[in-house]
Design a protein around this motif. Sequence first.
Motif, mmCIF file in Angstrom:
data_model
loop_
_atom_site.group_PDB
_atom_site.id
_atom_site.type_symbol
_atom_site.label_atom_id
_atom_site.label_comp_id
_atom_site.label_asym_id
_atom_site.label_seq_id
_atom_site.Cartn_x
_atom_site.Cartn_y
_atom_site.Cartn_z
ATOM 1 N N PRO A 163 -2.517 65.687 15.400
ATOM 2 C CA PRO A 163 -3.940 65.414 15.176
ATOM 3 C C PRO A 163 -4.489 64.411 16.190
ATOM 4 O O PRO A 163 -3.738 63.665 16.820
ATOM 5 C CB PRO A 163 -3.966 64.803 13.771
ATOM 6 N N TYR A 164 -5.814 64.418 16.341
ATOM 7 C CA TYR A 164 -6.455 63.404 17.167
ATOM 8 C C TYR A 164 -6.200 62.028 16.575
ATOM 9 O O TYR A 164 -6.150 61.859 15.358
ATOM 10 C CB TYR A 164 -7.965 63.616 17.226
ATOM 11 N N ALA A 165 -6.076 61.040 17.431
ATOM 12 C CA ALA A 165 -5.990 59.659 16.979
ATOM 13 C C ALA A 165 -7.377 59.199 16.546
ATOM 14 O O ALA A 165 -8.395 59.712 17.030
ATOM 15 C CB ALA A 165 -5.484 58.757 18.108
ATOM 16 N N ILE A 166 -7.423 58.242 15.652
ATOM 17 C CA ILE A 166 -8.708 57.712 15.206
ATOM 18 C C ILE A 166 -9.515 57.224 16.399
ATOM 19 O O ILE A 166 -10.710 57.476 16.489
ATOM 20 C CB ILE A 166 -8.501 56.609 14.146
ATOM 21 N N SER A 167 -8.869 56.563 17.353
ATOM 22 C CA SER A 167 -9.588 56.058 18.529
ATOM 23 C C SER A 167 -10.217 57.190 19.334
ATOM 24 O O SER A 167 -11.314 57.035 19.889
ATOM 25 C CB SER A 167 -8.657 55.227 19.411
ATOM 26 N N GLU A 168 -9.565 58.345 19.394
ATOM 27 C CA GLU A 168 -10.119 59.491 20.117
ATOM 28 C C GLU A 168 -11.374 60.017 19.415
ATOM 29 O O GLU A 168 -12.357 60.367 20.079
ATOM 30 C CB GLU A 168 -9.084 60.615 20.223
ATOM 31 N N VAL A 169 -11.346 60.059 18.093
ATOM 32 C CA VAL A 169 -12.506 60.559 17.354
ATOM 33 C C VAL A 169 -13.645 59.547 17.423
ATOM 34 O O VAL A 169 -14.815 59.927 17.520
ATOM 35 C CB VAL A 169 -12.122 60.920 15.901
ATOM 36 N N VAL A 170 -13.333 58.263 17.430
ATOM 37 C CA VAL A 170 -14.366 57.233 17.622
ATOM 38 C C VAL A 170 -15.066 57.460 18.965
ATOM 39 O O VAL A 170 -16.295 57.421 19.055
ATOM 40 C CB VAL A 170 -13.758 55.810 17.549
ATOM 41 N N GLU A 171 -14.292 57.718 20.013
ATOM 42 C CA GLU A 171 -14.881 57.964 21.338
ATOM 43 C C GLU A 171 -15.706 59.245 21.364
ATOM 44 O O GLU A 171 -16.759 59.291 22.000
ATOM 45 C CB GLU A 171 -13.790 57.988 22.412
ATOM 46 N N MET A 172 -15.235 60.305 20.682
ATOM 47 C CA MET A 172 -16.021 61.547 20.586
ATOM 48 C C MET A 172 -17.383 61.263 19.956
ATOM 49 O O MET A 172 -18.415 61.737 20.437
ATOM 50 C CB MET A 172 -15.307 62.570 19.697
ATOM 51 N N LEU A 173 -17.370 60.504 18.884
ATOM 52 C CA LEU A 173 -18.598 60.186 18.162
ATOM 53 C C LEU A 173 -19.539 59.351 19.026
ATOM 54 O O LEU A 173 -20.737 59.622 19.091
ATOM 55 C CB LEU A 173 -18.245 59.454 16.865
ATOM 56 N N LYS A 174 -19.000 58.363 19.728
ATOM 57 C CA LYS A 174 -19.827 57.539 20.628
ATOM 58 C C LYS A 174 -20.465 58.400 21.713
ATOM 59 O O LYS A 174 -21.650 58.258 22.021
ATOM 60 C CB LYS A 174 -18.982 56.439 21.278
ATOM 61 N N ALA A 175 -19.673 59.293 22.314
ATOM 62 C CA ALA A 175 -20.185 60.153 23.382
ATOM 63 C C ALA A 175 -21.265 61.095 22.853
ATOM 64 O O ALA A 175 -22.300 61.298 23.501
ATOM 65 C CB ALA A 175 -19.043 60.952 24.008
ATOM 66 N N ALA A 176 -21.033 61.663 21.670
ATOM 67 C CA ALA A 176 -22.016 62.583 21.088
ATOM 68 C C ALA A 176 -23.309 61.855 20.744
ATOM 69 O O ALA A 176 -24.417 62.368 20.981
ATOM 70 C CB ALA A 176 -21.440 63.251 19.848
ATOM 71 N N ARG A 177 -23.213 60.643 20.218
ATOM 72 C CA ARG A 177 -24.414 59.856 19.882
ATOM 73 C C ARG A 177 -25.179 59.466 21.142
ATOM 74 O O ARG A 177 -26.407 59.502 21.183
ATOM 75 C CB ARG A 177 -24.026 58.625 19.077
ATOM 76 N N ALA A 178 -24.448 59.112 22.206
ATOM 77 C CA ALA A 178 -25.098 58.742 23.471
ATOM 78 C C ALA A 178 -25.815 59.957 24.057
ATOM 79 O O ALA A 178 -26.944 59.832 24.546
ATOM 80 C CB ALA A 178 -24.073 58.196 24.462
ATOM 81 N N ALA A 179 -25.190 61.115 24.006
ATOM 82 C CA ALA A 179 -25.802 62.330 24.514
ATOM 83 C C ALA A 179 -27.049 62.697 23.716
ATOM 84 O O ALA A 179 -28.071 63.123 24.277
ATOM 85 C CB ALA A 179 -24.800 63.486 24.478
#
Length: 116
Positions: free
Chosen positions: A96-112
């Motif tokens: 599975p993705y690490a929590i830190s990876e999903v945090v970064e996905m969420l940050k990138a999606a919010r910035a976009a």
Amino acid sequence: GGTGGGEGALMGVHVNAVWRRGKAGDKCLGHYGNRCTVCGLSFGETYGGAAEGYVHVHHLKPLTSIGGEYVVDPIADLRPVCANCHAVIHQRTPEPYAISEVVEMLKAARAAARQR
């Protein structure tokens, strides 16, 4: 799908473990609280009293990779996550993705989304 023990079977094991979180999960939530470690969602704040205290408890070490006897450390091995973030964590298999990876996905999606 099916009963061949594929991906669906592994997820079934995982989901059952989430619902039967027991003492280790309770200790995890006593330490970290009921807010999602990834996105910060509190079900109680978002949905009201009916959802107060609801959250999934995610095993940082995939249950399918744990062999033999294993004693869960509620603070080191578990984290509270909302159902949405938990689903994203398990979009990658077998690891599975690490929590830190999903945090970064969420940050990138919010910035976009802010740039639209």
